[in-house]
Design an enzyme around this catalytic site. Structure first.
Site, PDB file in Angstrom:
ATOM      1  N   GLN A  40       0.841  -1.196   0.000  1.00 49.99           N
ATOM      2  CA  GLN A  40       0.000   0.000   0.000  1.00 49.99           C
ATOM      3  C   GLN A  40       0.879   1.249   0.000  1.00 49.99           C
ATOM      4  OE1 GLN A  40      -2.252  -0.931   3.545  1.00 49.99           O
ATOM      5  NE2 GLN A  40      -0.384  -1.483   4.648  1.00 49.99           N
ATOM      6  N   ASP A 164      -8.337  -5.274  13.924  1.00 54.71           N
ATOM      7  CA  ASP A 164      -7.995  -3.851  13.795  1.00 54.71           C
ATOM      8  C   ASP A 164      -7.526  -3.621  12.362  1.00 54.71           C
ATOM      9  OD1 ASP A 164      -7.091  -1.294  14.089  1.00 54.71           O
ATOM     10  OD2 ASP A 164      -5.554  -1.757  15.577  1.00 54.71           O
TER      11      ASP A 164
END
Ligand code: SAM
Length: 293
Positions: A40, A164
């Site tokens: 990313q 998370d």
């Protein structure tokens, strides 16, 4: 009008486009890091209002100013619902904030962080020490890998699993699927429970409907709760508990130990499950949510 050198100081602003027509914009003092990690795009920005900010693929993940809300709320509801959580897994969460909160519970013997992108962990260690400081604790084991795989191969291994994750794009898509929630259930001990971040009740209604259904299909107790997080889309954020036995609403506030927290407290433990009617409607919980509060 003629432009004159020296009259204007240049300002740098960052905008996260939260939807196709809404965004959040912050004034940036400096860019501390910007790179493509292989998984990313990652940036760490120093903002004027929120302090340092971790941004992945253009989306705000955490900021020094408001991270306590998210990290306390994803952790302490589940950790105070289980009577003695000893083994805990955090899936995603490479910034370390969730681990930091998990370690506030003295019953914890091992906390396993499964983060797919090792660069997020390294960047958090370097630039976000107040968030990542728990990662150095000897009870923490860090595994760089896919949380979907880890959970599929873990059988009755954990008391609490905390998901998370980033938004459901790229590697995180699988962390929102019914198959994943089934595997999470199997990775929990018979009285274990999980919490997943489940996005904004304003902007992600379809996702909330889908994740509620997916979690309910595997867990006898499913409860959605809310917190206010200024830098997340719409500011109103949801989390969902999937529990094999214990109900977070049955927790006696007097049994909640004093914790060093700034948002979570015994009153909030219960108040967070008090849903405005539009959210109640969304999760189809109108009757169940009132029970036990
Ligand atoms: N608090 C944040 C939020 O709601 O925006 C999430 C923070 S944390 C930085 C999210 C992490 O999940 C990212 O570092 C990302 O690399 C990680 N992640 C995404 N997909 C994953 C997967 N399949 N397995 C493990 N980690 C994953």
């Amino acid at each position: 009008m003629q432009r004159q050198a020296g009259l204007f100081a240049m300002e740098l602003w960052f905008t996260e486009k939260q939807t196709s027509s809404v965004g959040i914009t912050c004034k940036v003092r400096r860019t501390l890091l910007e790179e493509h990690t292989g998984y990313q795009h990652m940036a760490v920005l120093e903002t004027e209002q929120f302090g340092r900010m971790l941004v992945l693929d253009g989306m705000v993940q955490t900021t020094e100013a408001d991270e306590f809300v998210y990290h306390e709320m994803i952790v302490h509801v589940a950790m105070n619902t289980h009577p003695r959580p000893r083994r805990v897994a955090v899936i995603g969460g490479g910034d370390g904030g969730t681990i930091r909160e998990v370690l506030k519970h003295p019953s914890v013997e091992e906390a396993v962080l499964v983060e797919i992108d090792g660069r997020v962990v390294e960047a958090a260690r370097e630039f976000l020490p107040s968030i990542s400081r728990g990662l150095a604790d000897p009870r923490v084991r860090i595994e760089i890998g896919d949380g979907v795989e880890h959970i599929r191969n873990a059988k009755e291994a954990y008391d609490v699993i905390l998901i998370d994750s980033t938004e459901p794009v790229g590697a995180a898509v699988g962390l929102f699927s019914p198959e994943f929630y089934r595997d999470v259930c199997n990775a929990l001990r018979e009285d274990g429970l999980m919490v997943a971040q489940t996005e904004s009740p304003f902007f992600n209604q379809e996702l909330i409907r889908r994740t509620q259904a997916g979690i309910r299909a595997s867990f006898p107790v499913t409860r959605l709760y809310l917190a206010n997080i200024p830098t997340y889309p719409s500011g109103l954020w949801s989390f969902t508990v999937g529990s094999r036995r214990y109900d977070p609403l049955a927790v006696d506030p007097a049994s909640i130990p004093p914790l060093d927290t700034r948002y979570y407290c015994p009153e909030i433990h219960h108040a967070a499950f008090r849903l405005p009617p539009f959210v109640r409607q969304l999760v189809g919980e109108a009757a169940a949510v009132g029970d036990g509060v």
